[in-house]
Design an enzyme around this catalytic site. Structure first.
Site, short mmCIF file in Angstrom:
data_model
loop_
_atom_site.label_atom_id
_atom_site.label_comp_id
_atom_site.label_asym_id
_atom_site.label_seq_id
_atom_site.Cartn_x
_atom_site.Cartn_y
_atom_site.Cartn_z
N HIS A 75 -23.59 -15.22 -3.22
CA HIS A 75 -22.23 -15.26 -2.67
C HIS A 75 -21.29 -14.25 -3.35
CE1 HIS A 75 -24.00 -18.88 -1.26
NE2 HIS A 75 -23.79 -19.59 -2.34
N ASP A 91 -26.27 -16.63 4.15
CA ASP A 91 -25.40 -16.85 3.00
C ASP A 91 -24.09 -17.32 3.62
OD1 ASP A 91 -23.42 -16.62 1.04
OD2 ASP A 91 -24.44 -14.95 0.05
N HIS A 92 -23.83 -18.62 3.53
CA HIS A 92 -22.74 -19.16 4.36
C HIS A 92 -21.37 -18.60 3.97
CE1 HIS A 92 -22.64 -22.01 1.04
NE2 HIS A 92 -21.42 -22.33 1.38
#
Ligand code: NAD
Length: 488
Positions: free
Chosen positions: A241, A178-179
């Site tokens: 996110h 999950d960047h």
């Protein structure tokens, strides 16, 4: 001196957009910084019949160093190999294994393998099963698998996907990327909370009025219409996110800063999310879809989007995390496309002092607010009441600012989210990746909203917000009925 990581990295989807835009530049940065050096190799695999030479040209272009004055990009690209591959074809895994074993020998990698699944999740199960049955996992080094979002489209599908991957990779080998968890200011949240007693002491329902999390985008769906129309903002941005950021903001202090303790703290926060009954969803969640702007198409006019689409491009919600410290603190979250500006930020609004000794009138005290700016400019700002300079005793709101942005010429030194996360995988650090339990609780919460929405889809009138706004009016009303307002 940096420790060189030894690894064979196999990228499924090696010709794709993600690989070219994010993965190759990140690996190049790790190479330039010395984390990757002599003992590494990359196998790119996808359907196209590319040669190694052609693949290396693509790599050199992707890392933005086509001129390659000092030959660094060429040296880097010489570690890359291409294997044309159909993920459903068992024989291809045998060829892949031969190449992997050969490169392991050639670069003396010691059996460390990272499998990066940069492809549609519908292939994850097949790939994982073949990696195991065709013995691509080694017994001499570590085996780690990186999987991309979307991880399921509801609780059930996420658990099926988990199960499929678990057949080949135990949980400690799975890195769900999950960047947002690789962003500097997201990683700063635990540092701010647990490294400073002024925040540690105040971070609870006795002192915090409410917390606001905004992930706004100014762009529309661009070329992702086909996927987006089946997903919507709730699945695309809130499940992963936003809830990950919420878990970092609301978790209790981890016993130590180790993977297991941090994950346990985050799991408990997500487990404490109040799951709404269907009739409560309308009071606590707002959805929206953007209409056309003067020079921008509305969502329904975008490419690959249904002309009557009822997919939401905006979500605002009020969350409750029912732990001893956070129960009663509304956590407002908001995300959307075609909003006023692109920003990712957290606003922590503190309660006012219990008694205003300065009296009422013009001297109204404002709430203290901690602004954690994540994108576009990393910044921390604490808004306080203080006296204005001069004879009279008036006060005003001022801010203490901590600016993390650096001059343009130094930006290359700041690692990008993908770069940091890939290094975490190479070093076996799992705390910046979502665990299966986090996934479980976040999907349960999201499903409760989704199911209530799907039942009441006929009550919605879309589009209901205009391009360049901060979403539908109902998103403001969500806070106003609690006596609050959006800080941003
Ligand atoms: P893409 O369509 O550009 O690339 C897909 C890749 O899969 C290509 O290399 C293609 O050749 C390969 N492929 C497809 N079917 C195959 C088959 N049967 N056998 C072998 N190879 C096959 O997609 P992308 O944008 O690179 O995204 C990859 C994954 O990463 C998706 O799950 C996506 O949701 C996720 N993701 C992408 C981004 C991004 O910025 N592109 C961001 C976050 C997550």
């Amino acid at each position: 001196m940096r420790k060189e990581e030894k690894a064979l990295i196999v990228i499924f989807g090696g010709t794709g957009d993600l690989a070219q835009r994010k993965l190759y530049p990140s690996l190049f940065n790790l190479y330039k910084r010395g984390f990757l050096k002599d003992n590494f190799a990359v196998i790119g695999t996808a359907r196209r019949p590319w040669s190694d030479d052609y693949y290396r040209e693509i790599i050199i272009n992707a890392v933005g160093d086509a001129e390659d004055i000092n030959g660094q990009a060429t040296d880097f690209a010489s570690h890359f190999y291409y294997q044309s591959h159909n993920v459903n074809d068992t024989e291809h895994y045998a060829t892949l294994k031969q190449l992997a074993d050969k490169l392991d020998d050639k670069y003396q990698i010691g059996g460390n393998r990272v499998f990066y699944l940069a492809m549609s999740p519908s292939f994850f199960g097949t790939i994982a099963a073949h990696l195991k049955s065709q013995n691509l996992k080694t017994t001499t080094g570590y085996n780690r698998v990186i999987v991309e979002k979307p991880f399921g489209h509801d609780y059930e599908s996420a658990m099926v996907l988990n199960e499929e991957i678990a057949q080949a990779f135990p949980e400690e080998e799975v890195y769900r990327i999950d960047h947002y968890l690789g962003k500097e200011m997201v990683q700063n949240i635990p540092a701010i909370r647990f490294g400073n007693n002024i925040f540690n002491a105040l971070w609870n329902n006795r002192y915090i009025s409410n917390i606001q999390v905004t992930l706004s985008e100014s762009l529309g769906v661009e070329e992702r219409g086909g996927y987006y129309d089946t997903a919507g903002a709730l699945r695309d941005m809130i499940q992963n996110h936003t809830l990950q950021i919420v878990s970092l903001l609301t978790m209790s202090a981890p016993v130590s800063f180790t993977d297991t303790d941090i994950r346990n703290a985050k799991i408990n926060a997500l487990k404490s999310l109040r799951v709404y009954k269907p009739e409560e969803v309308a009071q606590n969640f707002v959805r929206g879809q953007y209409g056309p702007g003067s020079d921008k198409p509305g969502y329904r006019q975008e490419d690959m989007v249904d002309a009557d689409s009822m997919t939401e491009t905006f979500v605002a919600g009020k969350l409750e995390v029912n732990t001893m410290d956070m129960a009663g603190v509304p956590i407002y979250v908001r995300t959307g496309k075609r909003m006023r500006e692109k920003a990712t930020r957290v606003d922590v609004v503190f309660k006012q002092v219990p008694n205003n000794v300065f009296g009422e009138g013009d001297n109204t005290l404002r709430h203290d607010v901690l602004h954690i700016m994540i994108d576009p400019e990393p910044k921390l700002s604490l808004q306080l009441n203080s006296k204005t300079i001069g004879h009279s005793y008036e006060y005003d709101t001022n801010s203490l600012n901590l600016n993390y942005s650096v001059p343009a010429e130094q930006r290359a030194n700041i690692p990008e989210a993908y770069e940091k996360l890939i290094l975490d995988v190479l070093q076996g650090k799992a705390s910046n990746f979502a665990s299966s339990k986090e996934l479980e609780y976040s999907w349960k919460f999201i499903d409760s909203v989704r199911q209530a929405w799907d039942k009441n889809i006929d009550d919605m009138i879309f589009p209901n917000y205009s391009c360049g706004s901060m979403g539908p009016k109902a998103a403001d009303a969500l806070l106003e009925k609690d006596g609050n307002h959006w800080e941003f």
